[in-house]
Design an enzyme around this catalytic site. Structure first.
Site, mmCIF file in Angstrom:
data_model
loop_
_atom_site.group_PDB
_atom_site.id
_atom_site.type_symbol
_atom_site.label_atom_id
_atom_site.label_comp_id
_atom_site.label_asym_id
_atom_site.label_seq_id
_atom_site.Cartn_x
_atom_site.Cartn_y
_atom_site.Cartn_z
ATOM 1 N N ASP A 31 0.865 -1.181 0.000
ATOM 2 C CA ASP A 31 0.000 0.000 0.000
ATOM 3 C C ASP A 31 0.908 1.241 0.000
ATOM 4 O O ASP A 31 2.123 1.157 0.190
ATOM 5 C CB ASP A 31 -0.982 -0.001 1.187
ATOM 6 C CG ASP A 31 -2.194 0.908 0.896
ATOM 7 O OD1 ASP A 31 -2.131 1.714 -0.050
ATOM 8 O OD2 ASP A 31 -3.197 0.829 1.624
HETATM 9 C C1 BGC Z 1 -4.946 3.320 0.110
HETATM 10 C C2 BGC Z 1 -5.144 2.334 -1.004
HETATM 11 C C3 BGC Z 1 -4.937 2.981 -2.332
HETATM 12 C C4 BGC Z 1 -3.559 3.609 -2.348
HETATM 13 C C5 BGC Z 1 -3.204 4.265 -3.671
HETATM 14 C C6 BGC Z 1 -3.675 4.123 -0.043
HETATM 15 O O1 BGC Z 1 -3.630 5.194 0.830
HETATM 16 O O2 BGC Z 1 -4.939 2.635 1.339
HETATM 17 O O3 BGC Z 1 -6.422 1.749 -0.900
HETATM 18 O O4 BGC Z 1 -5.099 2.053 -3.348
HETATM 19 O O5 BGC Z 1 -3.489 4.593 -1.345
HETATM 20 O O6 BGC Z 1 -3.857 5.450 -3.833
#
Ligand code: BGC
Length: 785
Positions: free
Chosen positions: A291
């Site tokens: 993530d």
């Molecule tokens: C979130 C994800 C997301 C990623 C990319 C993160 O902060 O937890 O769900 O896909 O950012 O934007």
């Protein structure tokens, strides 16, 4: 030769979700043709080029903290970036892709990823709302349209579906989930993956899906985002892992790690999750991305310095570092010195390249630039149909002895529309959309004005936030570039008085209340209270005090505390965050053009103190009222499992949702009341069939979701009081009866024993079928030695 990718856009409303051939999808990633191309490329790569493939940067805008500020053109030309996120639009993606294909030494294409959460350009209802349709075909259709639109914008890879089991309404990310139940969430997970990927990643309108957040992110302690998770491996396997596994079985090409630690190990550095379970047990052969910044954040988890955590994440099986900026800097030296075997980076690169080859990126790296998006009537029709299905009628009582308040009578002379959500395009669109444009949202006010003309009186009544809330939120910074809601809204007695006046003049008042979605829903939006924000409760009470018939439309994508409303308001419609067709969809249901069919995918609490609240609770030794914590408790009972100040049960339970017609269920029957244990084998075949007749006993056509629940009444490990194991959406004309069947086999009956083995033991299963988790029509199944 490099060709433009031409999109064959063919949006059809999928009527049925065909069986998913996950093995075929995985076979595609492991095909000998692709393997040969991967191996031949890998042999030519320098260590720096290999590491480059594992690096992902956001080069547009930031969807997390501390965005990197690098010279992307140069890095791409050097082969130092394998993937980019938040680069949207064919001109932008082609810009970087040309550099990758023409200037980098090995001409390896970039894979472009994006958060496509509930539609891309066409904004659909949020995922939790879609879960309340219990319609896998609807989820698949949303994913299909999203994939077509994303691919037309140069996006190859979407960070969806999010399938974290969510049982705590304090957690803002509940809106992105499929709710509290592993069976429902697994069915939806398969549908989302199928819709995005079809059965062939190389089709010009397929995108790679990314199931997230692995694992158990929804169980953060106290519902506070990013917090730790601590749970038994038994619960992990029995409940939380199931939807991710379903996505893997459906052939999902990628998996995203989660921000949380699980039992003391941050998931991004957890070989038990990424390697043991995901690869060895489930046979996943796509790649894992961290993530946002999660590799870098391992330092905050205090499990090592930069080089250590980069090594731990890579060795655990996290193949790509999203914005963590550590693989780029902290791997090469360790691989050169032999601290990390080169085979580990080779394997990560193989997995990433396989997906790029399967998507056809090497052969068709560019995207034809398409005209600017405007929602077509066809797409609006799909968005409206899906939004119609998401509406859950929570309550619909008769008003002063006459018929139920909803649907509203066409003979009403004056209707008051009141509340801060009624004309708030941004918040009706729903949280977490990168490309959705609120300008495309038809608000309730717009839709009802069109229908009712001068008969509609409108009063906003109050803002979504009080001045104090607004001031507090303006102090919040997200990426360092945004600083809170732009326009704080002042509440005042005058605004409420205007609303009361409008209600007094009208035959009926529709109150559109909710939550400020972009600030109190989604990521980093946990709450300790679940009431309406700002002065909305005060507004509600003032309007109810007029004595006029009131319809409350709740436009919030998480369960709010509706206890006061449930007592004082005759009709309540849970409308979530409906997307671009918000107004028309609410109008459809309020005026009876559409008979509501949504069912809650999670339990609505009476009070926030009940959270985490879910129906599939385990038994305890002192059940309240001798019942299984399900009935209202007896006030005389003290030494039992209960709250002293509140019922145990949900205000509106899992599976709940009314219709404008009524359905009756026959006594369920089972074709074999007893089955020898040796017949219940792991061959995915049913061993018994439960049948029930569902009849529409009202005067309107309607759609019902018939639900089957089981309870294993005697097992070596205690089992939940009820578990969903089947559901079926059926549409019935007035007076019509349909025979509904539910197959049950090992897949539905098994549980994890104390040795963490999936098993079925001699026992009796209680089985219920009905229209919610309170179903009473019952039969039994005995498993004998
Ligand atoms: C979130 C994800 C997301 C990623 C990319 C993160 O902060 O937890 O769900 O896909 O950012 O934007």
């Amino acid at each position: 030769m490099i060709k433009l990718r031409i999109l064959a856009v063919s949006v059809v409303l999928l009527l049925a979700s065909a069986a998913i051939d996950g093995s075929a999808q995985n076979a595609q990633l492991a095909s000998p043709g692709i393997d040969a191309r991967v191996e031949s490329l890998l042999k030519q790569m320098t260590l720096e080029e290999k590491i480059g493939q594992t690096v992902q940067y956001s080069a547009g805008f930031a969807t997390g903290p501390s965005a990197s500020n690098l010279t992307y053109d140069e890095l791409v030309a050097k082969g130092s970036i394998g993937s980019m996120l938040n680069v949207v639009g064919a001109e932008r993606t082609n810009h970087f892709q040309h550099i990758a294909m023409e200037k980098s030494r090995l001409h390896i294409p970039i894979i472009f990823g994006l958060d496509v959460i509930h539609g891309h350009r066409t904004t659909f209802p949020v995922p939790l709302a879609i879960a309340s349709t219990w319609d896998t075909a609807a989820a698949e259709t949303v994913a299909r349209v999203s994939a077509e639109e994303a691919r037309a914008d140069g996006i190859d890879w979407v960070f969806s579906p999010m399938v974290d089991i969510s049982r705590d309404a304090r957690w803002g990310r509940i809106i992105e989930s499929n709710g509290e139940d592993p069976f429902l969430s697994s069915a939806l997970a398969r549908a989302w993956v199928k819709g995005y990927q079809q059965s062939d990643l190389s089709k010009p309108d397929s995108v790679a899906a990314c199931v997230k957040h692995f694992a158990a992110y929804g169980a953060v302690i106290a519902g506070r985002d990013y917090n730790a998770v601590d749970m038994s491996e038994l619960t992990l396997r029995q409940v939380y892992l199931k939807p991710y596994h379903a996505a893997v079985e459906a052939g999902v090409a990628t998996v995203m790690t989660s921000f949380n630690s699980l039992n003391g190990v941050p998931t991004t550095a957890d070989p038990f999750l990424q390697t043991q379970i995901l690869r060895k047990e489930w046979g996943f052969n796509g790649f894992v991305v961290s993530d946002w910044g999660a590799v870098g954040e391992l330092k905050n988890h205090a499990i090592g310095d930069g080089p250590t955590v980069a090594r731990k994440a890579l060795e655990a099986g996290t193949d790509m570092d999203m914005e963590g900026n550590l693989y780029a800097t902290d791997l090469a030296g360790q691989i050169r010195s032999g601290k990390i075997p080169e085979s580990v980076i080779d394997e990560a690169v193989r997995r990433i390249l396989r997906v790029k080859f399967a998507l056809g990126l090497f052969d068709h790296p560019f995207t034809a630039v398409s005209p600017a998006y405007t929602p077509t009537p066809e797409r609006r029709a799909i968005a409206r149909k899906v939004a119609d299905e998401t509406m859950v009628l929570l309550k619909n009582d008769p008003v002063s002895g006459s018929a139920a308040l909803l649907p509203l009578s066409p003979s009403l002379k004056t209707v008051a529309l009141i509340g801060p959500m009624a004309d708030d395009a941004l918040n009706l669109q729903g949280a977490w959309t990168v490309t959705g444009d609120p300008k495309n949202v038809i608000t309730l006010k717009a839709a009802l004005s069109k229908r009712l003309g001068d008969k509609l009186l409108y009063a906003r009544g109050c803002g979504l936030l009080s001045p104090e809330d607004s001031a507090a939120l303006r102090g919040v910074t997200f990426t360092g570039t945004t600083s809170g809601p732009s326009a704080p809204v002042l509440d005042g007695q005058q605004a409420i008085a205007q609303a009361v006046e409008a209600a007094r003049k009208a035959d009926v008042a529709i109150l559109a209340l909710g939550e400020p979605t972009n600030w109190m829903e989604g990521e980093a939006a946990s709450r300790t209270t679940l009431g309406f924000t700002g002065a909305q409760q005060q507004l509600l009470e003032a309007v109810v005090a007029t004595g006029k018939p009131i319809v409350l439309v709740v436009l919030a994508a998480r369960p709010l505390e509706l206890k006061w409303a449930a007592k004082h308001v005759p009709a309540i419609l849970q409308a979530w965050s409906p997307g671009i067709e918000a107004g028309p969809a609410v109008e459809d249901v309020l005026f009876g053009d559409v008979n509501p069919s949504g069912k809650l995918p999670l339990s609505f609490p009476r009070a926030v103190g009940q959270e985490p609240l879910y129906y599939a609770q385990n038994p305890n030794g002192r059940p309240a009222n001798g019942d299984l914590s399900r009935m209202p408790h007896n006030a005389q009972e003290k030494m039992v499992s209960r709250y002293m100040d509140e019922e145990n049960s949900a205000l509106f339970p899992f599976g709940w949702g009314l219709s404008y017609t009524r359905f009756s269920y026959s006594q369920p029957t089972i074709d074999h009341a007893e089955i020898p244990m040796h017949e219940v084998t792991q061959n995915h075949q049913p061993v018994v069939t439960v049948s029930v007749d569902v009849k529409n006993i009202g005067s309107l056509a309607g759609t019902e979701v018939a639900q089957l629940y089981i309870r294993n009444t005697s097992a070596s490990v205690e089992q939940p009081l009820r578990e969903l194991k089947g559901f079926s959406r059926i549409t019935l004309a007035p007076g019509e009866t349909k025979h509904v069947t539910f197959p049950l086999g090992f897949d539905e009956l098994n549980f994890y024993n104390a040795g963490l083995k999936k098993t079925v033991e001699p026992t009796t299963y209680d089985i219920w079928v009905g229209g919610s988790s309170l179903a009473t029509a019952a039969t039994t199944l005995k498993i004998i030695e």
